[in-house]
Motif scaffolding. Sequence first.
Motif, PDB file in Angstrom:
ATOM      1  N   ASP A 146      -2.592  -5.279  -1.054  1.00  0.00           N
ATOM      2  CA  ASP A 146      -2.620  -4.682   0.277  1.00  0.00           C
ATOM      3  C   ASP A 146      -3.700  -3.607   0.269  1.00  0.00           C
ATOM      4  O   ASP A 146      -3.551  -2.569  -0.378  1.00  0.00           O
ATOM      5  CB  ASP A 146      -1.248  -4.080   0.603  1.00  0.00           C
ATOM      6  CG  ASP A 146      -1.175  -3.482   1.998  1.00  0.00           C
ATOM      7  OD1 ASP A 146      -2.231  -3.357   2.648  1.00  0.00           O
ATOM      8  OD2 ASP A 146      -0.064  -3.140   2.429  1.00  0.00           O
ATOM      9  N   ASP A 194       1.420   7.294   2.795  1.00  0.00           N
ATOM     10  CA  ASP A 194       0.898   5.981   3.140  1.00  0.00           C
ATOM     11  C   ASP A 194      -0.349   6.134   4.000  1.00  0.00           C
ATOM     12  O   ASP A 194      -0.384   6.925   4.943  1.00  0.00           O
ATOM     13  CB  ASP A 194       1.958   5.178   3.891  1.00  0.00           C
ATOM     14  CG  ASP A 194       1.538   3.739   4.142  1.00  0.00           C
ATOM     15  OD1 ASP A 194       0.671   3.234   3.401  1.00  0.00           O
ATOM     16  OD2 ASP A 194       2.081   3.115   5.079  1.00  0.00           O
ATOM     17  N   GLY A 195      -1.378   5.381   3.663  1.00  0.00           N
ATOM     18  CA  GLY A 195      -2.612   5.421   4.420  1.00  0.00           C
ATOM     19  C   GLY A 195      -3.583   6.496   3.981  1.00  0.00           C
ATOM     20  O   GLY A 195      -4.688   6.592   4.535  1.00  0.00           O
ATOM     21  N   SER A 225       0.828  -1.214   0.000  1.00  0.00           N
ATOM     22  CA  SER A 225       0.000   0.000   0.000  1.00  0.00           C
ATOM     23  C   SER A 225       0.858   1.258   0.000  1.00  0.00           C
ATOM     24  O   SER A 225       0.523   2.243  -0.676  1.00  0.00           O
ATOM     25  CB  SER A 225      -0.946   0.001   1.198  1.00  0.00           C
ATOM     26  OG  SER A 225      -0.233   0.019   2.421  1.00  0.00           O
ATOM     27  N   TYR A 275     -10.668   0.153   4.325  1.00  0.00           N
ATOM     28  CA  TYR A 275     -11.300   1.417   3.930  1.00  0.00           C
ATOM     29  C   TYR A 275     -12.714   1.602   4.488  1.00  0.00           C
ATOM     30  O   TYR A 275     -13.530   2.310   3.907  1.00  0.00           O
ATOM     31  CB  TYR A 275     -11.312   1.547   2.402  1.00  0.00           C
ATOM     32  CG  TYR A 275      -9.945   1.369   1.800  1.00  0.00           C
ATOM     33  CD1 TYR A 275      -8.926   2.290   2.073  1.00  0.00           C
ATOM     34  CD2 TYR A 275      -9.636   0.260   1.022  1.00  0.00           C
ATOM     35  CE1 TYR A 275      -7.651   2.115   1.548  1.00  0.00           C
ATOM     36  CE2 TYR A 275      -8.359   0.078   0.503  1.00  0.00           C
ATOM     37  CZ  TYR A 275      -7.370   1.004   0.774  1.00  0.00           C
ATOM     38  OH  TYR A 275      -6.105   0.833   0.272  1.00  0.00           O
ATOM     39  N   GLU A 301      -4.995  -5.115   7.761  1.00  0.00           N
ATOM     40  CA  GLU A 301      -4.343  -4.701   9.000  1.00  0.00           C
ATOM     41  C   GLU A 301      -5.298  -4.807  10.190  1.00  0.00           C
ATOM     42  O   GLU A 301      -6.518  -4.694  10.031  1.00  0.00           O
ATOM     43  CB  GLU A 301      -3.858  -3.256   8.869  1.00  0.00           C
ATOM     44  CG  GLU A 301      -2.942  -3.029   7.687  1.00  0.00           C
ATOM     45  CD  GLU A 301      -2.677  -1.558   7.403  1.00  0.00           C
ATOM     46  OE1 GLU A 301      -3.167  -0.710   8.187  1.00  0.00           O
ATOM     47  OE2 GLU A 301      -1.990  -1.262   6.408  1.00  0.00           O
ATOM     48  N   GLU A 361      -4.878  -2.260   3.172  1.00  0.00           N
ATOM     49  CA  GLU A 361      -4.790  -1.597   4.466  1.00  0.00           C
ATOM     50  C   GLU A 361      -5.843  -2.139   5.434  1.00  0.00           C
ATOM     51  O   GLU A 361      -5.932  -3.341   5.633  1.00  0.00           O
ATOM     52  CB  GLU A 361      -4.865  -0.084   4.252  1.00  0.00           C
ATOM     53  CG  GLU A 361      -3.786   0.392   3.270  1.00  0.00           C
ATOM     54  CD  GLU A 361      -3.852   1.856   2.954  1.00  0.00           C
ATOM     55  OE1 GLU A 361      -3.022   2.586   3.508  1.00  0.00           O
ATOM     56  OE2 GLU A 361      -4.703   2.258   2.137  1.00  0.00           O
TER      57      GLU A 361
END
Length: 245
Positions: free
Chosen positions: A83, A57-58, A46, A88, A110, A85
Amino acid sequence: MSKAAVFRALHRHRPPGDPLVLPGPWDAASARVFAEAGFPALATPSAGVAACLGYEDGQVPADEMFAAVTRIVRAVDVPVSADVEGGYGLAPKELVERLLETGAVGCNLEDSVDGVLRDPHEHADWLAEVRSAAAGRLFVNARVDTFARGVTDPERAIERAALYVAAGADCVYPIEAPPEVLPLLRAGIQGPINVVAVPGHGPSPAELGARGATRITFGPGLQRQATRALREIAAGLAQGASGLT
């Protein structure tokens, strides 16, 4: 055999010292490079994709991340895991549908949000819903963020991993786990373990495999290494151009 089945099979019966190495493409061009080098599958990072799209990132909007994954998948014939994360904020069914639309065969999810660890039981329930909605069409890699969030006791990672495996996760990913604790994690975790390697630093993929890793990913490391190489090329070009004036 479907690409998802091929990808799942790549994780099985791997001898120590021979982990599955999954380079992380950040765009279609890098995906083609890795596929042409002979890697049997890829796993997007990601952070690397974010950098390619001009975000931190993120911070990538979900639509842009799914579009980027779609372009990567379309560029190669090998299976690609994405990836995505923390998902969302999408409901499990919608998340699975969006992933399948990209053509991805797996996902990295994650267990922390905005730097805070989620309740492991609630996260396990959510993973079980994802797994149920996927119905075997996605390989679920459940990231365990304890080490990344300052919880250094390996037992806390093992406890979370057990819940996620029981929920149906195909693999667990104790990100930032020190290499020296990998044998302990291997002894306490059922099923495949994903470990991140740093290109040019620390134990090699084979060494990490000998310590207990089933598969190796690189996070944004390869994209950042490519950026450093490009920066050197750019500096050389700038120096040469200045010498012509």
